[in-house]
Scaffold this motif. Structure first.
Motif, PDB file in Angstrom:
ATOM      1  N   ALA A 243       0.832  -1.492  -0.263  1.00  0.00           N
ATOM      2  CA  ALA A 243      -0.343  -0.092  -0.034  1.00  0.00           C
ATOM      3  C   ALA A 243       1.001   1.128   0.456  1.00  0.00           C
ATOM      4  O   ALA A 243       0.455   2.189  -0.691  1.00  0.00           O
ATOM      5  N   LEU A 244       2.441   1.261   0.602  1.00  0.00           N
ATOM      6  CA  LEU A 244       2.890   2.186   0.762  1.00  0.00           C
ATOM      7  C   LEU A 244       3.868   2.412  -0.371  1.00  0.00           C
ATOM      8  O   LEU A 244       3.805   3.624  -1.265  1.00  0.00           O
ATOM      9  N   LEU A 311      11.929   4.405   4.166  1.00  0.00           N
ATOM     10  CA  LEU A 311      11.724   5.281   4.741  1.00  0.00           C
ATOM     11  C   LEU A 311      10.853   6.039   4.005  1.00  0.00           C
ATOM     12  O   LEU A 311      10.113   7.215   4.530  1.00  0.00           O
ATOM     13  N   GLN A 312      11.932   6.389   2.563  1.00  0.00           N
ATOM     14  CA  GLN A 312      11.418   7.276   1.937  1.00  0.00           C
ATOM     15  C   GLN A 312       9.730   7.401   1.263  1.00  0.00           C
ATOM     16  O   GLN A 312       8.696   8.451   1.157  1.00  0.00           O
ATOM     17  N   ALA A 313       9.569   5.947   1.063  1.00  0.00           N
ATOM     18  CA  ALA A 313       7.640   5.346   1.353  1.00  0.00           C
ATOM     19  C   ALA A 313       6.698   5.393   2.381  1.00  0.00           C
ATOM     20  O   ALA A 313       5.460   5.372   2.311  1.00  0.00           O
ATOM     21  N   ASP A 314       7.683   5.739   3.740  1.00  0.00           N
ATOM     22  CA  ASP A 314       6.576   5.450   4.908  1.00  0.00           C
ATOM     23  C   ASP A 314       5.767   6.545   5.422  1.00  0.00           C
ATOM     24  O   ASP A 314       6.752   7.943   5.654  1.00  0.00           O
ATOM     25  N   GLU A 315       4.318   6.105   5.380  1.00  0.00           N
ATOM     26  CA  GLU A 315       3.448   7.036   5.682  1.00  0.00           C
ATOM     27  C   GLU A 315       3.734   7.168   7.353  1.00  0.00           C
ATOM     28  O   GLU A 315       2.771   8.319   7.988  1.00  0.00           O
ATOM     29  N   ASN A 316       4.361   6.494   8.282  1.00  0.00           N
ATOM     30  CA  ASN A 316       4.246   6.525   9.601  1.00  0.00           C
ATOM     31  C   ASN A 316       5.275   7.683   9.676  1.00  0.00           C
ATOM     32  O   ASN A 316       5.598   8.151  11.383  1.00  0.00           O
ATOM     33  N   LYS A 317       5.897   9.029   8.945  1.00  0.00           N
ATOM     34  CA  LYS A 317       6.207   9.530   8.896  1.00  0.00           C
ATOM     35  C   LYS A 317       4.554  10.332   9.922  1.00  0.00           C
ATOM     36  O   LYS A 317       5.664  10.902  10.911  1.00  0.00           O
ATOM     37  N   VAL A 318       4.163  10.747   9.395  1.00  0.00           N
ATOM     38  CA  VAL A 318       3.064  11.366   9.626  1.00  0.00           C
ATOM     39  C   VAL A 318       2.762  10.699  11.535  1.00  0.00           C
ATOM     40  O   VAL A 318       2.180  11.559  12.412  1.00  0.00           O
TER      41      VAL A 318
END
Length: 330
Positions: A243-244, A311-318
């Motif tokens: 999904a990422l 890490l570039q695609a990781d939505e968990n930054k939000v």
């Protein structure tokens, strides 16, 4: 929010005679995400022959073991290296952190030396030989969450607990049953293993804790259940990862690496020295009638591993900003 270095640990076996140094190493382990283990009443080699997974071995050059006829740490290091060649061995020296003055025989099996007066000399070795790969905390959380949910869905009246994930360098297997599945995403390619013991799993099935017919249970049912655990855990994780970043044609991996297994020695090799990412889950009977069942889940990214792309695609930054209190959900 829990920091990465506090979330991922590794077990190190310590052979140290000096009480003062023992205290220093204990504090060092606590500060650097290590679980320090030491031999108890039995000899050093008996400790190594037991089925414990480790990241490294720390030995003082003056360590002795009368039970094994070991008069110094170099002899012990040589014996351990012959038994568990995949484990990095670090030797503590007095007043120096190199091996330049040692003979070839004394150096055998030793990955590096450190001086406890200079803790950075030990940390450098750990970073070089053990923490050789970055495992993003959000990936670790996803693995735990999906596997926890999968186990909860497959078993009735069972509570699932899991310990801190950890890294290992050895290649031991646990228990007498093992499921092995190739895993691939746009950022990695390798294998996932799920390991357990057969008899406790049989008892779970016989007691009606699964969807399997409990009237006539044998090893085939257990192997089928272990396969279902593996498929369900990876299926859920793969869905969340893709999904990422949906895969493209360029993401396909065409490389294969031989896998070698020695069942008698409980040993499996994936053709890499990279640390394995490990998770331990325990199934607890809420009725209190069955013994706990232990499952080990291990990831070996032996073909491709690109944490920067993940890490570039990781939505968990939000998500991390929400957890830290910087943002609130509307």
């Amino acid at each position: 929010m829990i920091g990465f270095e506090r979330r991922l640990v590794s077990k190190v076996l310590i052979f140290e005679d000096a009480p003062a140094v023992q205290g220093t190493l204990k504090a060092f382990c606590s500060d650097n995400g290590l679980i320090g283990l030491k031999p108890a009443s039995h000899s050093a080699m008996n400790m190594l022959e037991s089925n414990i997974d480790l990241g490294a071995v720390l030995i003082s050059e003056g360590f002795t073991d009368s039970a094994e006829g070991v008069s110094n740490g170099f002899e012990l290091a040589r014996q351990i290296h012959q038994l568990r060649r995949e484990l990095p061995i670090f030797i503590r020296r007095e007043g120096r952190s190199d091996l330049d003055d040692l003979s070839a025989v004394q150096r055998e099996g030793i990955a590096g030396a450190y001086d406890i007066v200079d803790p950075d000399s030990l940390k450098t070795l750990l970073d070089q030989y053990l923490a050789d790969t970055e495992y993003p905390i959000s990936l670790i959380r996803r693995i735990e969450e999906v596997t926890h949910s999968s186990l909860t869905a497959l078993f009735r009246d069972i509570e699932v607990s899991n310990e801190l994930p950890y890294l290992v360098k050895d290649k031991l297997t646990y228990g007498d049953i093992l499921s092995l599945l190739p895993v691939e995403a746009p950022w990695f390619s390798g294998y996932m293993m799920v390991q357990s013991e057969e008899q406790p799993m049989i008892e779970l099935i016989r007691d009606g804790r699964t969807a399997i017919d409990s009237r006539s249970v044998d090893f085939r049912d257990v192997m089928g259940l272990l396969s279902e655990i593996t498929n369900l855990a990876w299926g859920g994780l793969r869905t969340r990862l893709l999904a990422l970043h949906p895969p493209t044609i360029d993401d396909n991996t065409r490389i294969s690496v031989p896998i070698t297994v020695n069942q008698f020695k409980e040993y499996i090799s994936f053709g890499t020295d990279r640390s394995q990412l490990c998770f331990k889950y325990t199934l607890h009977d809420v009725r209190g009638t069955l013994a706990p069942v232990t499952l080990y889940q291990k990831f070996i990214f032996n073909i491709r591993w690109s944490p920067e792309d993940y890490l570039q695609a990781d939505e968990n930054k939000v998500e991390d900003l929400v957890e830290s209190g910087c943002l609130e959900l509307f």
